[in-house]
Scaffold this active site. Structure first.
Site, short mmCIF file in Angstrom:
data_model
loop_
_atom_site.label_atom_id
_atom_site.label_comp_id
_atom_site.label_asym_id
_atom_site.label_seq_id
_atom_site.Cartn_x
_atom_site.Cartn_y
_atom_site.Cartn_z
N ASP A 78 0.95 -1.15 0.00
CA ASP A 78 -0.12 0.03 -0.03
C ASP A 78 0.86 1.26 0.09
OD1 ASP A 78 1.02 -0.09 2.55
OD2 ASP A 78 -0.61 -0.47 3.54
N HIS A 411 0.61 -9.14 -3.93
CA HIS A 411 -0.43 -8.08 -3.65
C HIS A 411 0.20 -6.86 -3.30
CE1 HIS A 411 -4.16 -6.71 -1.28
NE2 HIS A 411 -3.21 -6.27 -0.61
N ASP A 463 -0.66 -18.44 -4.76
CA ASP A 463 -0.42 -17.44 -5.55
C ASP A 463 -1.63 -16.43 -6.27
OD1 ASP A 463 1.25 -15.46 -6.68
OD2 ASP A 463 2.01 -16.52 -8.22
N GLU A 472 1.60 -10.60 0.23
CA GLU A 472 1.77 -9.23 0.31
C GLU A 472 3.52 -9.20 0.62
OE1 GLU A 472 0.41 -4.84 1.79
OE2 GLU A 472 -0.29 -6.77 2.75
#
Length: 520
Positions: A78, A411, A463, A472
Protein backbone atom coordinates in the site's frame (compact mmCIF):
# COMPACT_ATOMS: atom_id res chain seq x y z
CA UNK A 1 41.06 -36.08 22.72
CA UNK A 2 37.96 -33.99 23.42
CA UNK A 3 39.53 -30.92 21.77
CA UNK A 4 40.42 -32.96 18.67
CA UNK A 5 36.90 -34.33 18.46
CA UNK A 6 35.45 -30.83 18.81
CA UNK A 7 37.75 -29.47 16.09
CA UNK A 8 36.82 -32.36 13.79
CA UNK A 9 33.07 -31.80 14.42
CA UNK A 10 33.44 -28.08 13.77
CA UNK A 11 35.33 -28.75 10.53
CA UNK A 12 32.62 -31.14 9.32
CA UNK A 13 29.93 -28.52 10.08
CA UNK A 14 31.81 -25.78 8.25
CA UNK A 15 32.34 -28.03 5.21
CA UNK A 16 28.64 -28.92 5.30
CA UNK A 17 27.69 -25.24 5.25
CA UNK A 18 30.14 -24.47 2.45
CA UNK A 19 28.99 -27.43 0.37
CA UNK A 20 25.32 -26.57 0.82
CA UNK A 21 25.99 -22.90 0.05
CA UNK A 22 26.84 -23.83 -3.52
CA UNK A 23 23.17 -24.51 -4.24
CA UNK A 24 21.94 -20.91 -4.20
CA UNK A 25 23.30 -17.68 -5.60
CA UNK A 26 23.27 -15.54 -2.47
CA UNK A 27 25.00 -12.73 -4.33
CA UNK A 28 22.03 -12.45 -6.67
CA UNK A 29 19.69 -12.67 -3.68
CA UNK A 30 21.41 -9.66 -2.07
CA UNK A 31 21.09 -7.67 -5.28
CA UNK A 32 17.41 -8.54 -5.71
CA UNK A 33 16.64 -7.74 -2.07
CA UNK A 34 18.08 -4.26 -2.37
CA UNK A 35 15.99 -3.56 -5.47
CA UNK A 36 12.89 -3.98 -3.33
CA UNK A 37 13.80 -0.92 -1.29
CA UNK A 38 14.09 1.15 -4.44
CA UNK A 39 10.64 -0.02 -5.51
CA UNK A 40 9.24 1.09 -2.13
CA UNK A 41 10.64 4.62 -2.27
CA UNK A 42 8.36 7.57 -1.77
CA UNK A 43 9.27 11.08 -2.90
CA UNK A 44 11.43 12.44 -5.70
CA UNK A 45 13.38 9.52 -7.13
CA UNK A 46 17.12 9.93 -7.76
CA UNK A 47 18.86 9.84 -11.11
CA UNK A 48 20.37 6.44 -10.36
CA UNK A 49 17.03 4.78 -9.57
CA UNK A 50 17.27 1.22 -10.90
CA UNK A 51 13.58 0.25 -10.67
CA UNK A 52 12.44 1.99 -13.82
CA UNK A 53 8.71 1.30 -13.55
CA UNK A 54 8.46 3.57 -10.52
CA UNK A 55 8.03 7.36 -10.69
CA UNK A 56 7.91 10.27 -8.25
CA UNK A 57 5.15 10.19 -5.63
CA UNK A 58 4.06 11.79 -2.38
CA UNK A 59 5.74 15.07 -3.30
CA UNK A 60 3.45 17.12 -1.04
CA UNK A 61 3.58 14.91 2.04
CA UNK A 62 3.45 17.16 5.11
CA UNK A 63 2.40 20.23 3.11
CA UNK A 64 -0.88 20.67 5.01
CA UNK A 65 0.98 20.47 8.32
CA UNK A 66 3.69 22.87 7.08
CA UNK A 67 6.46 20.30 7.51
CA UNK A 68 8.51 18.59 4.82
CA UNK A 69 7.75 14.87 4.99
CA UNK A 70 8.67 14.01 1.42
CA UNK A 71 10.63 10.76 1.13
CA UNK A 72 10.81 7.60 3.17
CA UNK A 73 9.27 4.27 2.26
CA UNK A 74 5.91 2.65 1.67
CA UNK A 75 6.02 -0.34 3.97
CA UNK A 76 4.26 -3.01 1.92
CA UNK A 77 1.76 -3.22 -0.94
CA UNK A 78 0.00 0.00 0.00
CA UNK A 79 1.02 3.67 0.18
CA UNK A 80 0.96 4.54 3.86
CA UNK A 81 4.27 5.52 5.42
CA UNK A 82 4.06 3.68 8.75
CA UNK A 83 6.87 4.81 11.02
CA UNK A 84 7.35 1.69 13.15
CA UNK A 85 8.04 -0.94 10.45
CA UNK A 86 10.01 1.62 8.44
CA UNK A 87 12.32 2.36 11.37
CA UNK A 88 12.71 -1.33 12.22
CA UNK A 89 13.64 -2.06 8.60
CA UNK A 90 16.32 0.64 8.66
CA UNK A 91 17.67 -0.78 11.92
CA UNK A 92 17.92 -4.22 10.35
CA UNK A 93 19.56 -2.95 7.17
CA UNK A 94 22.08 -1.11 9.33
CA UNK A 95 22.75 -4.12 11.54
CA UNK A 96 23.41 -6.18 8.43
CA UNK A 97 25.87 -3.57 7.17
CA UNK A 98 27.64 -3.49 10.55
CA UNK A 99 28.07 -7.26 10.76
CA UNK A 100 28.54 -8.18 7.10
CA UNK A 101 29.85 -5.07 5.42
CA UNK A 102 32.93 -6.81 4.07
CA UNK A 103 30.81 -9.35 2.21
CA UNK A 104 28.60 -6.55 0.90
CA UNK A 105 31.70 -4.83 -0.45
CA UNK A 106 32.85 -8.09 -2.05
CA UNK A 107 29.73 -8.11 -4.19
CA UNK A 108 29.79 -4.34 -4.81
CA UNK A 109 26.53 -3.77 -2.92
CA UNK A 110 27.65 -1.64 0.02
CA UNK A 111 26.79 1.57 -1.80
CA UNK A 112 23.27 0.31 -2.46
CA UNK A 113 22.92 -0.79 1.18
CA UNK A 114 23.99 2.59 2.52
CA UNK A 115 21.73 4.36 0.03
CA UNK A 116 18.81 2.22 1.21
CA UNK A 117 19.57 3.12 4.83
CA UNK A 118 20.00 6.80 4.03
CA UNK A 119 16.71 7.00 2.14
CA UNK A 120 15.12 6.10 5.45
CA UNK A 121 17.28 8.15 7.80
CA UNK A 122 17.01 11.29 5.66
CA UNK A 123 13.27 10.98 6.07
CA UNK A 124 13.56 10.42 9.82
CA UNK A 125 15.64 13.57 10.13
CA UNK A 126 12.80 15.51 8.48
CA UNK A 127 10.19 13.72 10.60
CA UNK A 128 12.11 14.56 13.78
CA UNK A 129 11.36 18.25 13.27
CA UNK A 130 11.89 19.24 16.92
CA UNK A 131 13.63 17.45 19.81
CA UNK A 132 10.29 16.30 21.26
CA UNK A 133 8.34 15.96 18.03
CA UNK A 134 8.34 12.97 15.68
CA UNK A 135 6.00 12.68 12.71
CA UNK A 136 5.13 9.00 12.87
CA UNK A 137 2.86 8.37 9.90
CA UNK A 138 1.75 9.81 6.58
CA UNK A 139 -1.47 8.54 5.04
CA UNK A 140 -4.44 6.71 6.45
CA UNK A 141 -4.69 2.96 6.15
CA UNK A 142 -8.48 2.79 5.82
CA UNK A 143 -8.79 5.30 2.98
CA UNK A 144 -5.65 3.96 1.31
CA UNK A 145 -7.02 0.42 1.29
CA UNK A 146 -10.26 1.66 -0.25
CA UNK A 147 -8.30 2.38 -3.44
CA UNK A 148 -6.16 0.30 -5.76
CA UNK A 149 -3.93 2.75 -7.58
CA UNK A 150 -0.30 3.50 -8.31
CA UNK A 151 1.66 5.68 -5.90
CA UNK A 152 2.18 8.09 -8.80
CA UNK A 153 -1.62 8.53 -9.12
CA UNK A 154 -2.34 8.71 -5.39
CA UNK A 155 -5.70 10.34 -4.65
CA UNK A 156 -6.16 9.35 -1.01
CA UNK A 157 -5.60 11.79 1.90
CA UNK A 158 -1.99 12.24 2.96
CA UNK A 159 -2.76 13.14 6.54
CA UNK A 160 0.35 13.32 8.73
CA UNK A 161 0.34 12.25 12.37
CA UNK A 162 2.84 13.30 14.99
CA UNK A 163 4.09 12.35 18.42
CA UNK A 164 4.84 15.02 21.03
CA UNK A 165 4.83 15.26 24.85
CA UNK A 166 1.02 15.37 24.88
CA UNK A 167 0.80 12.52 22.36
CA UNK A 168 3.68 10.15 23.22
CA UNK A 169 4.81 7.04 21.42
CA UNK A 170 7.75 5.43 23.18
CA UNK A 171 7.74 2.36 20.94
CA UNK A 172 7.86 4.33 17.68
CA UNK A 173 10.27 6.99 18.98
CA UNK A 174 12.44 4.29 20.57
CA UNK A 175 12.66 2.26 17.38
CA UNK A 176 13.50 5.39 15.38
CA UNK A 177 16.25 6.18 17.89
CA UNK A 178 17.59 2.64 17.45
CA UNK A 179 17.52 3.03 13.66
CA UNK A 180 19.45 6.31 13.86
CA UNK A 181 22.03 4.85 16.25
CA UNK A 182 22.56 1.69 14.19
CA UNK A 183 22.79 3.74 11.00
CA UNK A 184 25.35 6.00 12.67
CA UNK A 185 27.58 2.96 13.20
CA UNK A 186 27.08 1.80 9.61
CA UNK A 187 28.00 5.23 8.22
CA UNK A 188 30.93 5.91 10.55
CA UNK A 189 33.67 4.59 8.20
CA UNK A 190 32.29 6.41 5.16
CA UNK A 191 30.64 9.68 6.24
CA UNK A 192 31.54 10.70 9.77
CA UNK A 193 29.66 14.01 9.71
CA UNK A 194 26.43 12.28 8.72
CA UNK A 195 27.08 9.65 11.39
CA UNK A 196 27.44 12.42 13.99
CA UNK A 197 24.16 13.99 12.85
CA UNK A 198 22.34 10.68 13.17
CA UNK A 199 23.64 10.26 16.71
CA UNK A 200 22.32 13.68 17.71
CA UNK A 201 18.86 12.65 16.55
CA UNK A 202 19.16 9.21 18.15
CA UNK A 203 20.01 10.67 21.55
CA UNK A 204 17.19 13.22 21.41
CA UNK A 205 14.66 10.64 20.28
CA UNK A 206 15.65 8.23 23.04
CA UNK A 207 15.29 10.96 25.66
CA UNK A 208 11.87 11.88 24.22
CA UNK A 209 10.75 8.24 24.14
CA UNK A 210 11.88 7.60 27.72
CA UNK A 211 10.71 10.90 29.22
CA UNK A 212 7.22 10.89 27.70
CA UNK A 213 6.01 7.32 27.80
CA UNK A 214 3.07 5.79 26.01
CA UNK A 215 1.99 3.54 23.15
CA UNK A 216 2.19 5.21 19.76
CA UNK A 217 -1.12 3.66 18.69
CA UNK A 218 -2.88 5.64 21.44
CA UNK A 219 -1.53 8.81 19.84
CA UNK A 220 -1.99 7.61 16.23
CA UNK A 221 -5.13 5.44 16.46
CA UNK A 222 -5.30 4.93 12.70
CA UNK A 223 -2.17 2.74 12.93
CA UNK A 224 -3.69 0.32 15.44
CA UNK A 225 -5.50 -1.85 12.89
CA UNK A 226 -2.30 -2.32 10.88
CA UNK A 227 0.60 -2.23 13.34
CA UNK A 228 -0.66 -2.87 16.84
CA UNK A 229 2.17 -2.49 19.32
CA UNK A 230 2.38 -4.97 22.17
CA UNK A 231 4.32 -2.53 24.35
CA UNK A 232 7.20 -0.07 24.40
CA UNK A 233 9.57 -1.41 27.05
CA UNK A 234 11.45 -3.54 24.52
CA UNK A 235 11.97 -0.55 22.21
CA UNK A 236 13.38 1.53 25.06
CA UNK A 237 15.87 -1.23 25.90
CA UNK A 238 16.59 -1.71 22.19
CA UNK A 239 17.32 1.99 21.65
CA UNK A 240 19.55 2.21 24.72
CA UNK A 241 21.45 -0.91 23.63
CA UNK A 242 22.11 0.50 20.16
CA UNK A 243 23.13 3.86 21.63
CA UNK A 244 25.60 2.08 23.88
CA UNK A 245 27.08 0.27 20.91
CA UNK A 246 27.25 3.50 18.89
CA UNK A 247 28.68 5.73 21.60
CA UNK A 248 30.33 3.41 24.19
CA UNK A 249 28.66 5.66 26.76
CA UNK A 250 28.31 3.55 29.90
CA UNK A 251 25.13 5.38 30.94
CA UNK A 252 23.19 3.51 28.26
CA UNK A 253 24.49 0.17 29.50
CA UNK A 254 23.50 1.23 33.01
CA UNK A 255 20.02 1.96 31.67
CA UNK A 256 19.48 -1.55 30.30
CA UNK A 257 20.85 -3.06 33.50
CA UNK A 258 18.85 -0.85 35.87
CA UNK A 259 15.66 -1.50 33.89
CA UNK A 260 16.36 -5.14 33.07
CA UNK A 261 13.67 -6.56 35.34
CA UNK A 262 11.06 -3.79 35.24
CA UNK A 263 11.09 -3.61 31.43
CA UNK A 264 11.20 -7.35 30.88
CA UNK A 265 14.66 -7.60 29.40
CA UNK A 266 15.69 -10.39 31.73
CA UNK A 267 12.15 -11.62 32.30
CA UNK A 268 10.74 -12.20 28.85
CA UNK A 269 11.78 -15.43 27.17
CA UNK A 270 10.58 -15.17 23.58
CA UNK A 271 10.50 -17.18 20.35
CA UNK A 272 9.90 -14.20 18.07
CA UNK A 273 11.99 -11.27 16.86
CA UNK A 274 10.10 -8.71 14.78
CA UNK A 275 9.06 -5.11 14.15
CA UNK A 276 6.93 -5.43 17.29
CA UNK A 277 9.07 -7.52 19.63
CA UNK A 278 12.73 -6.60 20.07
CA UNK A 279 13.55 -8.56 23.23
CA UNK A 280 15.57 -11.30 21.51
CA UNK A 281 17.59 -8.68 19.64
CA UNK A 282 18.35 -6.82 22.87
CA UNK A 283 19.32 -10.03 24.61
CA UNK A 284 21.70 -11.13 21.87
CA UNK A 285 23.32 -7.70 21.53
CA UNK A 286 23.92 -7.59 25.28
CA UNK A 287 25.28 -11.14 25.18
CA UNK A 288 27.99 -9.79 22.88
CA UNK A 289 28.88 -7.13 25.46
CA UNK A 290 29.23 -9.90 28.03
CA UNK A 291 31.23 -12.25 25.78
CA UNK A 292 33.51 -9.39 24.72
CA UNK A 293 34.48 -9.02 28.37
CA UNK A 294 32.94 -5.56 28.73
CA UNK A 295 30.35 -6.40 31.37
CA UNK A 296 32.29 -5.11 34.36
CA UNK A 297 30.06 -4.66 37.39
CA UNK A 298 27.03 -5.43 35.22
CA UNK A 299 28.17 -8.97 34.43
CA UNK A 300 25.57 -10.70 36.63
CA UNK A 301 22.66 -8.94 34.90
CA UNK A 302 24.15 -9.43 31.45
CA UNK A 303 24.31 -13.17 32.16
CA UNK A 304 20.57 -13.05 32.79
CA UNK A 305 20.12 -11.36 29.42
CA UNK A 306 22.20 -14.08 27.78
CA UNK A 307 20.11 -16.81 29.40
CA UNK A 308 17.10 -15.40 27.58
CA UNK A 309 19.11 -15.05 24.35
CA UNK A 310 19.91 -18.74 24.65
CA UNK A 311 16.23 -19.53 25.17
CA UNK A 312 15.38 -17.86 21.86
CA UNK A 313 18.17 -19.58 19.95
CA UNK A 314 17.46 -22.99 21.48
CA UNK A 315 13.72 -22.66 20.81
CA UNK A 316 14.33 -21.85 17.15
CA UNK A 317 16.87 -24.67 16.85
CA UNK A 318 14.42 -27.17 18.42
CA UNK A 319 16.66 -27.91 21.39
CA UNK A 320 14.63 -26.22 24.11
CA UNK A 321 13.22 -29.18 26.04
CA UNK A 322 9.92 -29.11 24.16
CA UNK A 323 9.39 -25.35 24.40
CA UNK A 324 10.31 -24.83 20.78
CA UNK A 325 9.19 -22.57 17.98
CA UNK A 326 6.88 -24.35 15.56
CA UNK A 327 8.18 -25.62 12.24
CA UNK A 328 6.19 -26.46 9.13
CA UNK A 329 6.62 -30.01 7.76
CA UNK A 330 9.05 -28.50 5.24
CA UNK A 331 11.17 -26.95 7.99
CA UNK A 332 10.12 -23.27 8.01
CA UNK A 333 9.76 -21.48 11.34
CA UNK A 334 6.07 -20.79 11.73
CA UNK A 335 5.08 -18.06 14.18
CA UNK A 336 2.13 -16.18 12.69
CA UNK A 337 -0.64 -16.96 10.25
CA UNK A 338 -0.35 -13.57 8.55
CA UNK A 339 2.89 -12.81 6.70
CA UNK A 340 4.79 -15.46 8.61
CA UNK A 341 7.87 -15.42 6.42
CA UNK A 342 9.05 -12.06 7.77
CA UNK A 343 9.36 -13.66 11.21
CA UNK A 344 11.37 -16.58 9.84
CA UNK A 345 13.66 -14.12 8.04
CA UNK A 346 14.32 -11.98 11.13
CA UNK A 347 14.91 -15.05 13.30
CA UNK A 348 17.36 -16.49 10.78
CA UNK A 349 19.34 -13.24 10.66
CA UNK A 350 19.47 -13.08 14.44
CA UNK A 351 20.65 -16.69 14.71
CA UNK A 352 23.40 -16.05 12.15
CA UNK A 353 24.59 -13.04 14.13
CA UNK A 354 24.50 -14.96 17.41
CA UNK A 355 26.45 -17.78 15.78
CA UNK A 356 29.16 -15.26 14.91
CA UNK A 357 29.22 -13.82 18.42
CA UNK A 358 29.54 -17.29 19.95
CA UNK A 359 32.28 -18.24 17.50
CA UNK A 360 34.25 -15.08 18.27
CA UNK A 361 34.03 -15.89 21.98
CA UNK A 362 34.97 -19.54 21.35
CA UNK A 363 31.76 -20.50 23.09
CA UNK A 364 28.84 -22.82 22.45
CA UNK A 365 25.08 -22.45 22.78
CA UNK A 366 24.00 -24.31 25.90
CA UNK A 367 20.50 -25.66 25.34
CA UNK A 368 18.45 -27.90 27.65
CA UNK A 369 18.62 -30.75 25.12
CA UNK A 370 22.26 -30.42 24.05
CA UNK A 371 25.17 -28.08 23.55
CA UNK A 372 24.99 -26.54 20.08
CA UNK A 373 28.08 -25.48 18.15
CA UNK A 374 27.90 -22.00 16.58
CA UNK A 375 28.19 -23.57 13.12
CA UNK A 376 25.10 -25.69 13.82
CA UNK A 377 23.18 -22.52 14.63
CA UNK A 378 24.37 -20.97 11.38
CA UNK A 379 23.32 -24.09 9.50
CA UNK A 380 19.80 -23.74 10.91
CA UNK A 381 19.71 -20.06 9.89
CA UNK A 382 20.81 -21.15 6.44
CA UNK A 383 17.97 -23.68 6.27
CA UNK A 384 15.50 -20.81 6.66
CA UNK A 385 17.20 -18.75 3.94
CA UNK A 386 17.25 -21.74 1.61
CA UNK A 387 13.59 -22.48 2.23
CA UNK A 388 12.85 -18.88 1.25
CA UNK A 389 14.94 -19.20 -1.92
CA UNK A 390 13.37 -22.45 -3.11
CA UNK A 391 14.35 -25.43 -0.98
CA UNK A 392 10.78 -26.11 0.09
CA UNK A 393 7.91 -28.50 -0.76
CA UNK A 394 6.70 -26.25 -3.59
CA UNK A 395 10.20 -25.68 -5.01
CA UNK A 396 9.27 -22.01 -5.20
CA UNK A 397 11.31 -18.94 -4.38
CA UNK A 398 9.38 -16.63 -2.08
CA UNK A 399 11.69 -13.78 -3.08
CA UNK A 400 9.99 -12.20 -6.07
CA UNK A 401 12.22 -12.21 -9.15
CA UNK A 402 14.70 -14.75 -7.81
CA UNK A 403 14.96 -18.18 -9.42
CA UNK A 404 12.79 -19.77 -12.07
CA UNK A 405 9.56 -19.97 -10.08
CA UNK A 406 8.28 -17.22 -7.77
CA UNK A 407 4.94 -15.51 -7.01
CA UNK A 408 3.59 -13.55 -9.99
CA UNK A 409 0.29 -12.31 -8.53
CA UNK A 410 1.90 -10.30 -5.75
CA UNK A 411 -0.44 -8.18 -3.62
CA UNK A 412 1.18 -4.86 -4.45
CA UNK A 413 -0.52 -1.89 -6.05
CA UNK A 414 2.40 -0.56 -8.04
CA UNK A 415 3.55 -3.95 -9.29
CA UNK A 416 0.03 -5.00 -10.34
CA UNK A 417 -0.72 -1.93 -12.51
CA UNK A 418 1.10 -1.03 -15.71
CA UNK A 419 3.81 1.57 -15.10
CA UNK A 420 2.97 5.22 -15.52
CA UNK A 421 5.69 5.27 -18.17
CA UNK A 422 3.81 2.62 -20.16
CA UNK A 423 0.20 3.52 -19.40
CA UNK A 424 0.21 7.30 -19.30
CA UNK A 425 -3.42 7.62 -18.20
CA UNK A 426 -4.32 8.07 -14.55
CA UNK A 427 -5.66 4.86 -12.97
CA UNK A 428 -8.47 5.89 -10.66
CA UNK A 429 -9.16 4.66 -7.16
CA UNK A 430 -11.95 2.18 -7.98
CA UNK A 431 -10.85 1.68 -11.57
CA UNK A 432 -7.72 -0.02 -10.28
CA UNK A 433 -9.79 -2.79 -8.67
CA UNK A 434 -11.82 -3.41 -11.79
CA UNK A 435 -9.04 -3.20 -14.35
CA UNK A 436 -6.01 -4.54 -12.48
CA UNK A 437 -6.65 -6.07 -9.06
CA UNK A 438 -9.13 -8.66 -10.33
CA UNK A 439 -7.36 -9.57 -13.57
CA UNK A 440 -6.09 -13.17 -13.62
CA UNK A 441 -2.87 -12.35 -15.48
CA UNK A 442 0.52 -11.96 -13.81
CA UNK A 443 1.56 -8.56 -12.53
CA UNK A 444 2.99 -6.37 -15.31
CA UNK A 445 5.88 -5.26 -13.08
CA UNK A 446 8.20 -7.58 -11.17
CA UNK A 447 8.84 -6.24 -7.71
CA UNK A 448 12.30 -7.79 -7.38
CA UNK A 449 13.39 -8.72 -3.89
CA UNK A 450 10.00 -8.56 -2.22
CA UNK A 451 9.63 -11.32 0.39
CA UNK A 452 5.98 -12.33 0.31
CA UNK A 453 4.06 -13.53 3.33
CA UNK A 454 4.72 -17.11 2.39
CA UNK A 455 3.04 -20.48 2.95
CA UNK A 456 0.78 -21.65 5.75
CA UNK A 457 1.65 -24.05 8.56
CA UNK A 458 1.40 -26.98 6.11
CA UNK A 459 3.67 -25.37 3.49
CA UNK A 460 0.70 -24.58 1.24
CA UNK A 461 0.78 -21.38 -0.79
CA UNK A 462 -1.84 -19.80 -3.01
CA UNK A 463 -0.39 -17.29 -5.47
CA UNK A 464 -3.45 -15.02 -5.64
CA UNK A 465 -3.44 -11.23 -5.52
CA UNK A 466 -6.38 -11.20 -3.13
CA UNK A 467 -4.57 -13.55 -0.74
CA UNK A 468 -2.74 -10.71 0.99
CA UNK A 469 -1.79 -12.80 4.01
CA UNK A 470 0.48 -14.85 1.76
CA UNK A 471 1.30 -12.68 -1.28
CA UNK A 472 1.99 -9.21 0.14
CA UNK A 473 5.68 -8.25 0.47
CA UNK A 474 6.95 -6.10 3.33
CA UNK A 475 10.03 -4.05 4.11
CA UNK A 476 10.33 -5.71 7.50
CA UNK A 477 10.54 -9.08 5.75
CA UNK A 478 13.21 -8.23 3.21
CA UNK A 479 15.40 -6.01 5.45
CA UNK A 480 17.04 -8.77 7.55
CA UNK A 481 17.65 -10.87 4.44
CA UNK A 482 20.16 -8.38 3.04
CA UNK A 483 22.53 -9.14 5.90
CA UNK A 484 21.69 -12.85 6.04
CA UNK A 485 22.30 -13.44 2.33
CA UNK A 486 25.55 -11.45 2.56
CA UNK A 487 26.71 -13.67 5.41
CA UNK A 488 25.85 -16.86 3.53
CA UNK A 489 27.58 -15.60 0.38
CA UNK A 490 30.76 -15.09 2.39
CA UNK A 491 30.69 -18.80 3.36
CA UNK A 492 31.16 -19.85 -0.27
CA UNK A 493 34.93 -20.10 -0.91
CA UNK A 494 34.41 -19.94 -4.67
CA UNK A 495 32.55 -16.65 -4.71
CA UNK A 496 33.93 -14.04 -7.06
CA UNK A 497 34.01 -10.44 -5.98
CA UNK A 498 32.33 -7.99 -8.26
CA UNK A 499 28.99 -6.41 -9.09
CA UNK A 500 25.79 -8.32 -9.61
CA UNK A 501 23.75 -5.97 -11.77
CA UNK A 502 20.20 -6.81 -12.69
CA UNK A 503 20.16 -6.99 -16.49
CA UNK A 504 17.36 -4.57 -17.16
CA UNK A 505 18.36 -2.32 -14.30
CA UNK A 506 22.14 -1.76 -14.26
CA UNK A 507 24.05 -1.00 -11.12
CA UNK A 508 24.78 2.73 -11.33
CA UNK A 509 25.63 3.39 -7.70
CA UNK A 510 29.26 4.46 -7.51
CA UNK A 511 31.03 3.38 -4.38
CA UNK A 512 34.49 2.73 -3.08
CA UNK A 513 35.65 1.48 0.25
CA UNK A 514 36.79 4.77 1.75
CA UNK A 515 34.01 7.05 0.63
CA UNK A 516 30.46 6.94 -0.65
CA UNK A 517 30.35 9.19 -3.67
CA UNK A 518 26.64 9.59 -4.22
CA UNK A 519 23.82 9.67 -1.68
CA UNK A 520 20.31 10.91 -2.24
Amino acid sequence: MMNSRRIFTTLILVLTIIDASLGFDYKEAVDKSLLFFEAQRSGKLPWNQRVKWRGDSGLYDGYQQKVNLVGGYYDAGDHVKFGLPMAYSVTMLSWGAIEYGRSMMDVNQMGHVLNAIKWGTDYFIKAHSQPNVLWGQVGDGDSDHYCWERAEDMSTPRTAYKLDPEHPGSDLAGETAAAMAAAAIAFRPYNSSYSDLLLVHAKQLFWFADRFRGLFTNSIPSAKEFYTSSGYSDELLWAATWLHRATKDASYLKYVVDNAASMGGTGWAVKEFSWDNKYAGVQILLSKVLMDGDGGSYTATLKQYQAKANYFACACHQKNEGYNALLTPGGLLYLHEWNNMQYAASAAFLLAVYSDYLSAAKSVLKCPDANVQPQELLLFAKSQADYILGKNPKSMSYIVGYGQTYPIHVHHRGASIASIFVLHLVVGCVQGFDAWYRRPQANPNIIHGGLVGGPDKNDKFDDDRSNYEQTEPTMSGTAPLVGLFSKLHSMNPNHAAGPTPTKAQPNTCKFRQTKVLYFY
